[in-house]
Design a protein around this motif. Structure first.
Motif, PDB file in Angstrom:
ATOM      1  N   PHE A 221       4.273   1.614  27.900  1.00 24.37           N
ATOM      2  CA  PHE A 221       5.012   0.416  28.347  1.00 24.37           C
ATOM      3  C   PHE A 221       6.323   0.290  27.921  1.00 24.37           C
ATOM      4  O   PHE A 221       7.413  -0.440  28.565  1.00 24.37           O
ATOM      5  N   GLY A 222       6.930   0.959  26.897  1.00 25.67           N
ATOM      6  CA  GLY A 222       8.113   0.815  26.472  1.00 25.67           C
ATOM      7  C   GLY A 222       9.498   1.216  27.237  1.00 25.67           C
ATOM      8  O   GLY A 222      10.271   0.554  27.006  1.00 25.67           O
ATOM      9  N   ALA A 223       9.172   1.888  28.215  1.00 20.98           N
ATOM     10  CA  ALA A 223      10.465   2.282  29.232  1.00 20.98           C
ATOM     11  C   ALA A 223      10.627   0.932  30.098  1.00 20.98           C
ATOM     12  O   ALA A 223      11.780   1.094  30.591  1.00 20.98           O
ATOM     13  N   SER A 224       9.749  -0.070  30.401  1.00 20.79           N
ATOM     14  CA  SER A 224       9.925  -0.875  31.257  1.00 20.79           C
ATOM     15  C   SER A 224       9.668  -2.377  30.879  1.00 20.79           C
ATOM     16  O   SER A 224      10.445  -3.066  31.392  1.00 20.79           O
ATOM     17  N   ASN A 225       9.025  -2.341  29.868  1.00 22.04           N
ATOM     18  CA  ASN A 225       8.706  -3.957  29.294  1.00 22.04           C
ATOM     19  C   ASN A 225       9.441  -4.273  28.112  1.00 22.04           C
ATOM     20  O   ASN A 225       9.035  -3.610  27.056  1.00 22.04           O
ATOM     21  N   PRO A 226      10.210  -5.029  27.994  1.00 20.69           N
ATOM     22  CA  PRO A 226      10.682  -5.554  26.558  1.00 20.69           C
ATOM     23  C   PRO A 226       9.779  -5.847  25.643  1.00 20.69           C
ATOM     24  O   PRO A 226       8.744  -6.517  25.917  1.00 20.69           O
ATOM     25  N   LEU A 227       9.963  -5.512  24.389  1.00 22.60           N
ATOM     26  CA  LEU A 227       9.219  -5.761  23.059  1.00 22.60           C
ATOM     27  C   LEU A 227       9.628  -6.891  22.349  1.00 22.60           C
ATOM     28  O   LEU A 227      10.712  -7.328  22.152  1.00 22.60           O
ATOM     29  N   TRP A 228       8.574  -8.127  22.141  1.00 23.43           N
ATOM     30  CA  TRP A 228       8.751  -9.113  21.303  1.00 23.43           C
ATOM     31  C   TRP A 228       7.783  -8.671  20.054  1.00 23.43           C
ATOM     32  O   TRP A 228       6.571  -8.901  20.557  1.00 23.43           O
ATOM     33  N   VAL A 229       8.249  -8.385  19.136  1.00 24.35           N
ATOM     34  CA  VAL A 229       7.481  -7.742  18.118  1.00 24.35           C
ATOM     35  C   VAL A 229       7.092  -9.165  17.046  1.00 24.35           C
ATOM     36  O   VAL A 229       8.044  -9.867  16.772  1.00 24.35           O
ATOM     37  N   ALA A 230       6.174  -9.182  16.528  1.00 27.84           N
ATOM     38  CA  ALA A 230       5.879 -10.347  15.575  1.00 27.84           C
ATOM     39  C   ALA A 230       5.565  -9.619  14.099  1.00 27.84           C
ATOM     40  O   ALA A 230       4.626  -8.671  13.820  1.00 27.84           O
ATOM     41  N   ARG A 231       6.249  -9.914  13.207  1.00 22.31           N
ATOM     42  CA  ARG A 231       6.288  -9.619  11.726  1.00 22.31           C
ATOM     43  C   ARG A 231       6.870 -10.294  10.793  1.00 22.31           C
ATOM     44  O   ARG A 231       8.067 -10.807  10.834  1.00 22.31           O
ATOM     45  N   TYR A 232       5.991 -10.977   9.679  1.00 21.24           N
ATOM     46  CA  TYR A 232       6.463 -11.927   8.951  1.00 21.24           C
ATOM     47  C   TYR A 232       6.974 -11.528   7.745  1.00 21.24           C
ATOM     48  O   TYR A 232       6.291 -11.398   6.826  1.00 21.24           O
ATOM     49  N   LEU A 239       7.926  -0.213  14.764  1.00 29.07           N
ATOM     50  CA  LEU A 239       7.678  -0.722  16.081  1.00 29.07           C
ATOM     51  C   LEU A 239       6.385  -0.121  16.691  1.00 29.07           C
ATOM     52  O   LEU A 239       6.197   1.151  16.276  1.00 29.07           O
ATOM     53  N   PRO A 240       5.706  -0.674  17.632  1.00 32.95           N
ATOM     54  CA  PRO A 240       4.669   0.131  18.380  1.00 32.95           C
ATOM     55  C   PRO A 240       5.200   1.269  19.157  1.00 32.95           C
ATOM     56  O   PRO A 240       6.311   1.364  19.474  1.00 32.95           O
ATOM     57  N   ALA A 241       4.447   2.261  19.505  1.00 33.76           N
ATOM     58  CA  ALA A 241       4.623   3.451  19.896  1.00 33.76           C
ATOM     59  C   ALA A 241       5.400   3.197  21.451  1.00 33.76           C
ATOM     60  O   ALA A 241       4.614   2.150  22.107  1.00 33.76           O
ATOM     61  N   GLY A 242       6.576   3.983  21.770  1.00 34.95           N
ATOM     62  CA  GLY A 242       6.893   3.909  23.260  1.00 34.95           C
ATOM     63  C   GLY A 242       8.128   2.862  23.089  1.00 34.95           C
ATOM     64  O   GLY A 242       9.043   2.926  24.070  1.00 34.95           O
ATOM     65  N   TRP A 243       8.294   2.184  22.195  1.00 32.85           N
ATOM     66  CA  TRP A 243       9.547   1.181  21.891  1.00 32.85           C
ATOM     67  C   TRP A 243      10.518   1.809  21.097  1.00 32.85           C
ATOM     68  O   TRP A 243      10.189   1.841  19.770  1.00 32.85           O
ATOM     69  N   GLY A 244      11.723   2.073  21.539  1.00 33.15           N
ATOM     70  CA  GLY A 244      12.744   2.544  20.470  1.00 33.15           C
ATOM     71  C   GLY A 244      13.625   1.419  19.785  1.00 33.15           C
ATOM     72  O   GLY A 244      14.222   1.750  18.773  1.00 33.15           O
ATOM     73  N   PHE A 245      13.385   0.125  20.266  1.00 33.19           N
ATOM     74  CA  PHE A 245      13.884  -1.153  19.703  1.00 33.19           C
ATOM     75  C   PHE A 245      13.183  -2.411  20.016  1.00 33.19           C
ATOM     76  O   PHE A 245      12.420  -2.274  21.203  1.00 33.19           O
ATOM     77  N   HIS A 246      13.452  -3.341  19.447  1.00 31.62           N
ATOM     78  CA  HIS A 246      12.694  -4.637  20.109  1.00 31.62           C
ATOM     79  C   HIS A 246      13.727  -5.528  20.652  1.00 31.62           C
ATOM     80  O   HIS A 246      14.904  -5.420  20.332  1.00 31.62           O
ATOM     81  N   THR A 247      13.274  -6.286  21.345  1.00 31.33           N
ATOM     82  CA  THR A 247      14.296  -7.217  21.986  1.00 31.33           C
ATOM     83  C   THR A 247      14.222  -8.560  21.594  1.00 31.33           C
ATOM     84  O   THR A 247      15.290  -9.311  21.299  1.00 31.33           O
ATOM     85  N   MET A 248      13.028  -8.860  21.018  1.00 33.18           N
ATOM     86  CA  MET A 248      12.943 -10.187  20.062  1.00 33.18           C
ATOM     87  C   MET A 248      11.865  -9.970  18.804  1.00 33.18           C
ATOM     88  O   MET A 248      11.052  -8.895  18.829  1.00 33.18           O
ATOM     89  N   TRP A 249      12.169 -10.626  17.920  1.00 33.47           N
ATOM     90  CA  TRP A 249      11.419 -10.747  16.662  1.00 33.47           C
ATOM     91  C   TRP A 249      11.002 -12.079  16.240  1.00 33.47           C
ATOM     92  O   TRP A 249      11.872 -12.957  16.028  1.00 33.47           O
TER      93      TRP A 249
END
Length: 277
Positions: A221-232, A239-249
Motif C-alpha cells: 500500500f505504500g506506493a498509493s496510500n499516505p501513511l499516518w504512523v503511531a509511535r509515542y 516504518l511499516p514495509a512499503g512506506w519510505g516516509f511517513h506523512t503524519m505522525w
C-alpha cells in the motif's frame, strides 16, 4: 493412650455453620456482579478512538525531539473530547485536524458536526477518519458507511482525504480473528472502495508493531496510500514495509483530554497540497 475427640457444643456448631453460610453468600454475590461497561478490557462498541489500542499495547515513552525539518502540528479527536474549543487549539499552533466520523457500520460520532465544522470555521484544514472493526463487516461495506456519514472528500482546499484507522482491537483479539492474508484483503477492499467512491486514496493510520503482527508487514500500500504512523516516543522509528516516509505522525495519545497530538511531515503548504489532491 488415645486422646478423646472434642465434640463441639451446640453453640459452637451454630457459629461455625453461620460463618460458612456467610462466606458462601459472599462468594455468590461477588460472582454475580457483572463487568461494567467501562471495563478497559471490554469497552463499549463505538468508544474506540485513534490510538486507543496503540496506547494500551505500546504505551507512552516520550515526547518528539526537536528537528530542523519543517513539521506542522495537528490533532485528532473523537466523541471523548465532546465540543472542542477549536479557537484555543488554533491559537496554540494547531493547523490541521482529523475527526472520528464512524466505526464499523453502525456507529457515528455524535459530536461530528461540531468538531468537523468547528475546525473548518476556525481556519484549520481538516478531514475525517474511520475506526475499522474487521470482525464485524467487510472492508467495502465499512468504506461505504464512512463515505456516506462524513468521510467523503471535496476539492475545496480545506478537506483532507479520509483515513482508515486500523490498529489493535480494543474489543477482543488483536488481529480481529483474521489471518494475515485475510487482513490484507480486508484493508484492500476498504481502500479500493473509498477510492472508487471519492476519487482519492485514503491514508492509513497504524503502528509498525501492529502492522507487522497482523498483516505480516505487507508492503503493497505504500506506493498509493499516505501513511499516518503511531509511535509515542522521541522519534518516528521504523516504518511499516512499503512506506519510505511517513506523512503524519501521532506522537502522543491523551485520550479524553484535548485530543491526540500529531505532526505533519512538512510545512503548512504541504498540508494544503494533500487537501487539494
Amino acid at each position: 493412650m488415645r486422646r478423646p475427640i472434642a465434640v463441639a457444643s451446640g453453640h459452637t456448631r451454630l457459629l461455625t455453620a453461620g460463618v460458612l453460610l456467610a462466606s458462601q453468600s459472599l462468594l455468590l454475590t461477588l460472582s454475580a456482579v457483572p463487568a461494567t461497561a467501562g471495563d478497559s478490557t471490554t469497552p463499549v462498541r463505538g468508544s474506540a478512538y485513534m490510538g486507543r489500542g496503540v496506547l494500551a499495547h505500546e504505551g507512552v515513552q516520550g515526547r518528539p525531539v526537536e528537528t530542523r525539518a519543517s513539521q506542522t502540528e495537528g490533532v485528532d479527536v473523537s466523541s471523548h473530547q465532546g465540543n472542542v474549543a477549536w479557537s484555543t487549539l488554533w491559537k496554540s499552533g494547531v493547523k490541521w485536524a482529523y475527526v472520528k466520523a464512524t466505526e464499523g457500520t453502525s456507529y457515528r460520532n455524535p459530536y461530528f458536526a461540531q468538531q468537523y465544522g468547528g475546525s473548518y470555521d476556525t481556519g484549520m484544514i481538516r478531514g475525517a477518519y474511520h475506526f475499522a472493526t474487521p470482525d464485524t463487516s467487510g472492508g467495502a461495506a465499512q468504506a461505504d458507511y464512512f463515505v456516506s456519514h462524513g468521510g467523503a472528500w471535496s476539492k475545496d482546499g480545506k478537506t483532507l482525504p479520509g483515513v482508515l484507522d486500523i490498529e489493535y482491537n480494543p474489543y477482543g483479539a488483536t488481529c480481529y480473528g483474521k489471518t494475515k492474508t485475510q487482513m490484507v484483503t480486508w484493508i484492500r477492499n476498504f481502500l479500493d472502495r473509498y477510492q472508487a467512491r471519492t476519487g482519492r486514496e485514503a491514508a492509513v493510520y497504524t503502528s509498525t508493531n501492529w502492522w507487522t503482527q497482523c498483516t505480516g508487514n505487507y508492503s503493497g500500500f505504500g506506493a498509493s496510500n499516505p501513511l499516518w504512523v503511531a509511535r509515542y516516543a522521541s522519534s518516528v522509528g521504523t516504518l511499516p514495509a512499503g512506506w519510505g516516509f511517513h506523512t503524519m505522525w501521532q506522537y502522543t495519545s491523551t485520550g479524553k483530554t484535548v485530543g491526540d497530538h500529531n505532526k505533519f511531515n512538512g510545512s503548512l503548504d504541504r498540508v494544503k497540497a494533500l487537501a487539494k489532491g
